[in-house]
Design a protein around this motif. Sequence first.
Motif, PDB file in Angstrom:
ATOM      1  N   PRO A 199     -43.133 -30.161 -49.950  1.00  0.00           N
ATOM      2  CA  PRO A 199     -42.963 -29.389 -48.715  1.00  0.00           C
ATOM      3  C   PRO A 199     -44.163 -28.503 -48.367  1.00  0.00           C
ATOM      4  CG  PRO A 199     -40.951 -29.328 -50.016  1.00  0.00           C
ATOM      5  CD  PRO A 199     -42.012 -29.938 -50.886  1.00  0.00           C
ATOM      6  N   ASP A 200     -44.988 -28.169 -49.365  1.00  0.00           N
ATOM      7  CA  ASP A 200     -46.170 -27.326 -49.123  1.00  0.00           C
ATOM      8  C   ASP A 200     -47.248 -27.707 -50.122  1.00  0.00           C
ATOM      9  OD1 ASP A 200     -48.029 -25.373 -48.453  1.00  0.00           O
ATOM     10  OD2 ASP A 200     -46.964 -23.770 -49.529  1.00  0.00           O
ATOM     11  N   VAL A 201     -47.799 -28.907 -49.937  1.00  0.00           N
ATOM     12  CA  VAL A 201     -48.785 -29.424 -50.889  1.00  0.00           C
ATOM     13  C   VAL A 201     -49.970 -28.486 -51.012  1.00  0.00           C
ATOM     14  CG1 VAL A 201     -50.457 -31.267 -51.290  1.00  0.00           C
ATOM     15  CG2 VAL A 201     -48.118 -31.838 -50.616  1.00  0.00           C
ATOM     16  N   ARG A 202     -50.501 -28.049 -49.898  1.00  0.00           N
ATOM     17  CA  ARG A 202     -51.718 -27.229 -49.939  1.00  0.00           C
ATOM     18  C   ARG A 202     -51.476 -25.915 -50.666  1.00  0.00           C
ATOM     19  NH1 ARG A 202     -55.317 -23.722 -47.378  1.00  0.00           N
ATOM     20  NH2 ARG A 202     -57.386 -24.629 -46.995  1.00  0.00           N
ATOM     21  N   GLY A 203     -50.355 -25.240 -50.347  1.00  0.00           N
ATOM     22  CA  GLY A 203     -50.059 -23.984 -51.012  1.00  0.00           C
ATOM     23  C   GLY A 203     -49.801 -24.167 -52.501  1.00  0.00           C
ATOM     24  N   TRP A 204     -49.107 -25.242 -52.869  1.00  0.00           N
ATOM     25  CA  TRP A 204     -48.825 -25.487 -54.283  1.00  0.00           C
ATOM     26  C   TRP A 204     -50.115 -25.757 -55.052  1.00  0.00           C
ATOM     27  CZ3 TRP A 204     -49.254 -28.797 -58.385  1.00  0.00           C
ATOM     28  CH2 TRP A 204     -48.370 -28.614 -59.452  1.00  0.00           C
ATOM     29  N   LEU A 205     -50.970 -26.609 -54.489  1.00  0.00           N
ATOM     30  CA  LEU A 205     -52.234 -26.898 -55.167  1.00  0.00           C
ATOM     31  C   LEU A 205     -53.080 -25.645 -55.318  1.00  0.00           C
ATOM     32  CD1 LEU A 205     -53.348 -30.267 -53.501  1.00  0.00           C
ATOM     33  CD2 LEU A 205     -52.426 -29.954 -55.805  1.00  0.00           C
ATOM     34  N   ALA A 206     -53.146 -24.822 -54.290  1.00  0.00           N
ATOM     35  CA  ALA A 206     -53.920 -23.587 -54.378  1.00  0.00           C
ATOM     36  C   ALA A 206     -53.425 -22.733 -55.531  1.00  0.00           C
ATOM     37  CB  ALA A 206     -53.830 -22.814 -53.059  1.00  0.00           C
ATOM     38  N   PHE A 222     -44.906 -23.099 -68.019  1.00  0.00           N
ATOM     39  CA  PHE A 222     -43.480 -23.119 -68.330  1.00  0.00           C
ATOM     40  C   PHE A 222     -42.665 -22.726 -67.110  1.00  0.00           C
ATOM     41  CE2 PHE A 222     -45.698 -22.517 -72.309  1.00  0.00           C
ATOM     42  CZ  PHE A 222     -45.062 -23.425 -73.139  1.00  0.00           C
ATOM     43  N   VAL A 223     -41.455 -23.266 -67.057  1.00  0.00           N
ATOM     44  CA  VAL A 223     -40.557 -23.061 -65.926  1.00  0.00           C
ATOM     45  C   VAL A 223     -39.286 -22.384 -66.439  1.00  0.00           C
ATOM     46  CG1 VAL A 223     -39.280 -24.186 -64.063  1.00  0.00           C
ATOM     47  CG2 VAL A 223     -41.441 -25.179 -64.875  1.00  0.00           C
ATOM     48  N   ALA A 224     -38.906 -21.293 -65.806  1.00  0.00           N
ATOM     49  CA  ALA A 224     -37.626 -20.666 -66.144  1.00  0.00           C
ATOM     50  C   ALA A 224     -36.494 -21.602 -65.737  1.00  0.00           C
ATOM     51  CB  ALA A 224     -37.491 -19.331 -65.419  1.00  0.00           C
ATOM     52  N   ARG A 225     -35.422 -21.593 -66.510  1.00  0.00           N
ATOM     53  CA  ARG A 225     -34.286 -22.459 -66.200  1.00  0.00           C
ATOM     54  C   ARG A 225     -33.816 -22.189 -64.774  1.00  0.00           C
ATOM     55  NH1 ARG A 225     -34.528 -26.492 -69.953  1.00  0.00           N
ATOM     56  NH2 ARG A 225     -35.149 -25.554 -71.929  1.00  0.00           N
ATOM     57  N   GLY A 226     -33.771 -23.258 -64.002  1.00  0.00           N
ATOM     58  CA  GLY A 226     -33.382 -23.137 -62.608  1.00  0.00           C
ATOM     59  C   GLY A 226     -34.506 -22.742 -61.674  1.00  0.00           C
ATOM     60  N   GLY A 227     -35.696 -22.494 -62.216  1.00  0.00           N
ATOM     61  CA  GLY A 227     -36.827 -22.082 -61.397  1.00  0.00           C
ATOM     62  C   GLY A 227     -37.780 -23.220 -61.101  1.00  0.00           C
ATOM     63  N   THR A 228     -38.985 -22.858 -60.693  1.00  0.00           N
ATOM     64  CA  THR A 228     -40.031 -23.826 -60.394  1.00  0.00           C
ATOM     65  C   THR A 228     -41.324 -23.390 -61.070  1.00  0.00           C
ATOM     66  OG1 THR A 228     -40.819 -22.695 -58.388  1.00  0.00           O
ATOM     67  CG2 THR A 228     -39.009 -24.278 -58.124  1.00  0.00           C
ATOM     68  N   LEU A 229     -42.242 -24.322 -61.189  1.00  0.00           N
ATOM     69  CA  LEU A 229     -43.559 -23.979 -61.720  1.00  0.00           C
ATOM     70  C   LEU A 229     -44.245 -22.941 -60.842  1.00  0.00           C
ATOM     71  CD1 LEU A 229     -45.279 -27.294 -62.899  1.00  0.00           C
ATOM     72  CD2 LEU A 229     -44.950 -25.217 -64.255  1.00  0.00           C
ATOM     73  N   ARG A 230     -44.060 -23.077 -59.553  1.00  0.00           N
ATOM     74  CA  ARG A 230     -44.768 -22.231 -58.600  1.00  0.00           C
ATOM     75  C   ARG A 230     -44.407 -20.750 -58.757  1.00  0.00           C
ATOM     76  NH1 ARG A 230     -45.471 -23.919 -52.320  1.00  0.00           N
ATOM     77  NH2 ARG A 230     -46.875 -22.235 -51.691  1.00  0.00           N
ATOM     78  N   ASP A 231     -43.262 -20.468 -59.360  1.00  0.00           N
ATOM     79  CA  ASP A 231     -42.832 -19.079 -59.503  1.00  0.00           C
ATOM     80  C   ASP A 231     -43.853 -18.238 -60.257  1.00  0.00           C
ATOM     81  OD1 ASP A 231     -40.482 -19.765 -58.230  1.00  0.00           O
ATOM     82  OD2 ASP A 231     -39.341 -20.018 -60.085  1.00  0.00           O
ATOM     83  N   ARG A 232     -44.671 -18.871 -61.113  1.00  0.00           N
ATOM     84  CA  ARG A 232     -45.621 -18.132 -61.943  1.00  0.00           C
ATOM     85  C   ARG A 232     -47.079 -18.341 -61.512  1.00  0.00           C
ATOM     86  NH1 ARG A 232     -42.613 -19.044 -67.850  1.00  0.00           N
ATOM     87  NH2 ARG A 232     -40.714 -17.945 -67.252  1.00  0.00           N
ATOM     88  N   PHE A 233     -47.281 -18.928 -60.360  1.00  0.00           N
ATOM     89  CA  PHE A 233     -48.637 -19.112 -59.863  1.00  0.00           C
ATOM     90  C   PHE A 233     -49.129 -17.828 -59.193  1.00  0.00           C
ATOM     91  CE2 PHE A 233     -48.120 -23.968 -58.930  1.00  0.00           C
ATOM     92  CZ  PHE A 233     -48.077 -24.212 -60.289  1.00  0.00           C
ATOM     93  N   PRO A 234     -50.428 -17.550 -59.245  1.00  0.00           N
ATOM     94  CA  PRO A 234     -50.988 -16.457 -58.440  1.00  0.00           C
ATOM     95  C   PRO A 234     -50.805 -16.753 -56.951  1.00  0.00           C
ATOM     96  CG  PRO A 234     -52.569 -17.243 -60.074  1.00  0.00           C
ATOM     97  CD  PRO A 234     -51.450 -18.225 -60.058  1.00  0.00           C
ATOM     98  N   VAL A 235     -50.709 -15.717 -56.177  1.00  0.00           N
ATOM     99  CA  VAL A 235     -50.484 -15.878 -54.742  1.00  0.00           C
ATOM    100  C   VAL A 235     -51.630 -15.224 -53.971  1.00  0.00           C
ATOM    101  CG1 VAL A 235     -48.955 -15.335 -52.803  1.00  0.00           C
ATOM    102  CG2 VAL A 235     -47.973 -15.890 -55.042  1.00  0.00           C
ATOM    103  N   GLY A 236     -52.144 -15.950 -52.993  1.00  0.00           N
ATOM    104  CA  GLY A 236     -53.099 -15.362 -52.056  1.00  0.00           C
ATOM    105  C   GLY A 236     -54.526 -15.280 -52.545  1.00  0.00           C
ATOM    106  N   ARG A 237     -54.855 -15.947 -53.662  1.00  0.00           N
ATOM    107  CA  ARG A 237     -56.234 -15.900 -54.162  1.00  0.00           C
ATOM    108  C   ARG A 237     -56.671 -17.306 -54.545  1.00  0.00           C
ATOM    109  NH1 ARG A 237     -57.207 -12.408 -59.088  1.00  0.00           N
ATOM    110  NH2 ARG A 237     -55.187 -13.224 -59.764  1.00  0.00           N
ATOM    111  N   LEU A 238     -57.843 -17.705 -54.102  1.00  0.00           N
ATOM    112  CA  LEU A 238     -58.442 -18.944 -54.561  1.00  0.00           C
ATOM    113  C   LEU A 238     -59.476 -18.635 -55.632  1.00  0.00           C
ATOM    114  CD1 LEU A 238     -59.136 -20.999 -51.299  1.00  0.00           C
ATOM    115  CD2 LEU A 238     -57.193 -21.183 -52.862  1.00  0.00           C
ATOM    116  N   PRO A 239     -59.591 -19.476 -56.653  1.00  0.00           N
ATOM    117  CA  PRO A 239     -60.669 -19.278 -57.623  1.00  0.00           C
ATOM    118  C   PRO A 239     -62.026 -19.444 -56.946  1.00  0.00           C
ATOM    119  CG  PRO A 239     -59.574 -21.401 -57.960  1.00  0.00           C
ATOM    120  CD  PRO A 239     -58.766 -20.657 -56.952  1.00  0.00           C
TER     121      PRO A 239
END
Length: 325
Positions: free
Chosen positions: A171-178, A196-213
């Motif tokens: 649903p949001d390839v670009r945001g997920w890849l970032a 790691f993914v919390a039970r019932g969660g997603t990988l994206r829950d632990r990604f940084p937000v709003g910053r590109l390397p």
Amino acid sequence: MPQTSVGDRTHRLVPSPAGRIHLVEQGDGPLVLLLHGFPESWYAWRHQLPALAAAGYRAVAVDIRGYGRSSRPAAVDAYRMVELVEDNVAVVEALGERSAVVVGHDWGATIAATSALIRPEVFRAAGLLSVPYTPPGGPRPSEVFARMGGEDEFCVSYFQRPGRAEAEIEPDVRGWLAGFYAALSADTMPETSPHFVARGGTLRDRFPVGRLPRWLSEADLDVFAGEFERTGMTGALNRYRNMDRDWQDLADYAGAPVTQPSLFIGGALDASTTWLADAIEAYPATLPGLTASHILDGGGHFLQQERPTETNRLLTDWLAGLLPA
């Protein structure tokens, strides 16, 4: 040293057991085959193609089966390691060559090592970036991954069920890849492991937000995201869904070393390097032809993009020390 430019790149489609493999070629000389990892494409080697060409090599970066403009077979088991190795052999033959040096990053490093292991007559040397060589064998992979993470779920286990990770990513390839690229890069890594993914969660829950390397421009992200928006993620994720099949397919190679000349480059901050420190320590037995091994201080996972100048120097120095093709 001759200068090369983006305009010197040639895009080609060549036949393979997958149907077709898309590749990007630059330079003349001994063939160096470049294999990307997840979730990338040939474009991950954009800094290496001109550098290797200028150093006198025929540098060829492929889209692995399931990625980019290469074929995407429907069957999950079409992404087994032995199939990917035969794609690499087909590329070498289609280019009119008899042998190649194979260099891979992330999953590409494992594919490169396995190519050298089971087709040594074709792949005369192997360079591995970020993921150390571990010989086939040992416990069944799915059982190992199931024990990792305690209450959380390891990402490789999370990827196993077809459609599950796709539902998170597509649903949001670009945001997920970032977020994924930032999570594994040295300058944007989060404190909590993104593997790691919390039970019932997603990988994206632990990604940084709003910053590109720093290594990733908006234009670069557009290239990576554009391909996955067109193809979907299933072909890329199917590689993870074959690890138990690989364990069975490669049973005859259990514990086998890669004996050709080899190179390893890892990042000191990369979980692939730190978790597999024992595999690096075992190199005298598992990579007896190892001629250079480097751990880059402050390096993350995407080394050839995070640290292109250093990676290019290490690659060209290593290649110069190999016997001529």
